[in-house]
Write an enzyme that holds these catalytic residues in place. Structure first.
Site, short mmCIF file in Angstrom:
data_model
loop_
_atom_site.label_atom_id
_atom_site.label_comp_id
_atom_site.label_asym_id
_atom_site.label_seq_id
_atom_site.Cartn_x
_atom_site.Cartn_y
_atom_site.Cartn_z
CG ASP A 111 -2.34 0.33 0.91
OD1 ASP A 111 -2.56 1.29 0.15
OD2 ASP A 111 -3.25 -0.36 1.39
CG ASP A 218 -5.01 5.51 0.71
OD1 ASP A 218 -5.92 4.67 0.85
OD2 ASP A 218 -4.98 6.59 1.31
CD GLU A 277 -8.91 4.31 -1.93
OE1 GLU A 277 -9.84 3.88 -1.24
OE2 GLU A 277 -7.91 4.89 -1.45
CG HIS A 350 -8.92 -1.40 3.87
ND1 HIS A 350 -8.65 -1.44 2.53
CD2 HIS A 350 -8.64 -0.14 4.28
CE1 HIS A 350 -8.21 -0.26 2.13
NE2 HIS A 350 -8.19 0.56 3.16
CG ASP A 351 -11.59 1.84 3.24
OD1 ASP A 351 -11.28 1.79 4.45
OD2 ASP A 351 -10.91 2.43 2.38
#
Length: 584
Positions: A111, A218, A277, A350-351
């Site tokens: 990440d 991210d 993302e 994860h979100d």
């Protein structure tokens, strides 16, 4: 260390990029596996479960942040890009993980969080020390609005934070505000400063030289802000403006990503994978970001399909998913990137709340809906992502009170919503958090039916879902009719069937509110994917039933999630999914 060589599966054509046949597995380390009993998952816990990932058959592990961090946002607030947080282990542990994955023919994608840092990062500590600091311009600082006295209402613009409240925080020492699109402990970097960009590129190259095989970036589309930082539109009932029109895919973002490619990826990108993302992505923007000739990114995460069940108040107010709208959205992205670019395929991360609870039926048809949802996603064109526990059909948690929540976003929202309502809507607010909160994805992976699901011998940082007594990896890995076995079959099919990679996607029966059906047509074979995405039986349309009885009469049944049901080709049972293959 060296990069893991590009993977080549039989389903790939000679010039196809390796990641088109790959399946990615996301590890959220805090909740994956704890090796030392402190209740927090760690790198040695991941190393101890590599056999599970190898058995599943995945090609890439995307590792959520393990960098040094105060953990305000569970590691997405980084204080040192060159260090591993002690909660997760050591750099030697990470090196061992990379080596262990490479030995099993898998790659590691890290990440990359570079829209912002932690406020405890040395860069920001220097930046906030003085208005004349050499790193002052590494972050985004502004005076109060129109020369106002610093305080509430004097913020430089009206942008709201994703984690509630304003996107600005006043630094008392220097009398200026700094921008933070997320937590106040996550100040945004100023990408217009070339020194910032060069520091980021040096860090990325350092990780690639260490053996990392790419990056998941991210909120990377937020790195370029409109220079004027104008006020954003304010929606009904909203206290703060929406700044996305002025920082989503901002004016220089393509320039920066192309520069990143030149400085970091050029010359070794054939073995790497990059995914960005992008909350604001549209199909038109995605074509630009992922066009290989532009040399920006390999693929993007878009959010359109996971916003379709959001209610008028956003993610913490829910509405029933409209299957027609979902099919229309996914097909739009399939069509838009059919000739240029590439899709990322996901339900969970994860979100996001757990898909089987959110879009399926996690009680009466838990197995059937988990496998049907997996089927319609994985056989589309794009790279599929499996979020930890998804391969087991893990469900949302049953939260009983605000004390059960850990996520900063949920806790901030609850505090603000309670204040607005005077406490009169507490039960509604909690229900919204339970349905839409990120903690649903963050309960520990359920390895077995022992205490704490085999995740830890200590007290877990967040409670384990009680259904681990029956829903766990140990129960599924030896069961040929398990959700885990179904995911193995989907992974294997992507590796072996060229039509899944490059076949033409054609959506069927768009307006049907229950049936999700499409074909993938390759040079040698065509696949027909059928799924009843409802909890009611579905009588097949006469034309479809006739075609199945004639044109598909000799087709091979590749997958069928109702193994005890003699499929009669006239009706689909609730959440029944079938995949047929016929030669061209």
């Amino acid at each position: 260390m060296t990069l893991q060589p590009a993977l080549r599966h039989p389903s790939l054509r000679p010039n196809d990029e390796w990641w088109k046949a790959a399946v990615v597995y996301q590890v959220y380390p805090r909740s994956f596996a704890d090796s030392n009993g402190d209740g927090i998952g760690d790198l040695r816990g991941v190393i101890g479960r590599l056999d599970h990932l190898e058995e599943l058959g995945v090609d890439v592990v995307w590792l959520s942040p393990v960098y040094a961090s105060p953990q305000d946002d569970n590691g997405y607030d980084i204080s040192d890009y060159y260090a591993v947080d002690p909660a997760f282990g050591t750099m030697e542990d990470l090196d061992e993980l990379i080596a262990g994955l490479h030995a099993r023919g898998m790659k590691l994608v890290m990440d990359l969080v570079v829209n912002h840092t932690s406020d405890e990062h040395a860069w920001f500590q220097d930046s906030r020390s003085s208005r004349i600091s050499a790193k002052r311009d590494w972050y985004i600082w502004r005076d109060p609005r129109d020369g106002a006295v610093p305080g509430p209402g004097a913020e430089p613009n009206n942008w709201g934070s994703f984690f509630s409240g304003p996107a600005w925080d006043l630094d008392e020492t220097t009398g200026q505000y700094f921008l933070h699109l997320f937590s106040r402990k996550q100040p945004d970097l100023n990408w217009d400063n070339p020194d910032v960009r060069n520091a980021v590129y040096r860090m990325m190259n350092w990780w690639l030289d260490r053996g990392v095989d790419g990056f998941r970036m991210d909120v990377i589309s937020f790195i370029s802000k409109h220079p004027g930082l104008p006020d954003g539109p304010v929606g009904d009932g909203q206290a703060w403006g929406d700044g996305i029109p002025f920082y989503g895919s901002g004016p220089r973002v393509h320039e920066y990503l192309q520069e990143m490619h030149r400085e970091v990826f050029a010359g070794r990108d054939a073995d790497l994978m990059t995914v960005g993302e992008m909350v604001d992505a549209t199909p038109e923007l995605a074509r630009l970001y992922t066009d290989p000739n532009r040399k920006e990114l390999d693929m993007v995460f878009q959010f359109e399909h996971v916003g379709l069940d959001h209610g008028p108040g956003g993610k913490f107010t829910r509405k029933q998913l409209d299957l027609v709208a979902l099919k229309q959205s996914l097909a739009k992205w399939q069509d838009a990137l059919a000739d240029v670019g590439w899709n990322s395929l996901y339900w969970n991360n994860h979100d996001q709340p757990r898909a089987v609870s959110r879009f399926g039926n996690d009680s009466a048809y838990w197995y059937e809906s988990a496998t049907a949802l997996a089927t319609v996603l994985h056989l589309m064109r794009g790279t599929p992502y499996i979020y930890q526990g998804e391969e087991l059909g893990m469900t949302n948690m049953q939260f009983s009170g605000i004390g059960d929540f850990r996520d900063l976003e949920s806790l901030n929202y609850y505090r603000e919503a309670i204040a607005r309502s005077g406490g009169s809507r507490a039960s509604d607010i909690l229900a919204g958090l339970a349905a839409g909160g990120r903690d649903n994805a963050r309960t520990p992976v359920q390895w077995d039916n022992s205490r704490n699901a085999g995740f830890t011998t200590g007290e877990p940082w967040i409670p384990v879902n009680p259904n681990h007594a029956w829903l766990n990896a140990a129960a599924q890995r030896t069961d040929p009719d398990s959700v885990f076995a179904w995911y193995q079959s989907l992974v294997r099919l992507r590796h072996e069937e060229p039509a899944v990679i490059d076949g033409l996607f054609t959506l069927l029966y768009l307006q049907d509110p229950q049936l999700f059906a499409y074909t993938r047509t390759g040079p040698d074979a065509t696949l027909l994917v059928l799924a009843n995405c409802s909890s009611e039986p579905l009588a097949l349309d006469f034309t479809l039933a006739r075609d199945i009885a004639t044109a598909w009469a000799q087709a091979e049944v590749l997958l069928h999630n109702r193994p005890g049901h003699d499929w009669n080709r006239q009706e689909l049972l609730p959440w029944e999914a079938v995949v047929l293959r016929r030669l061209s």
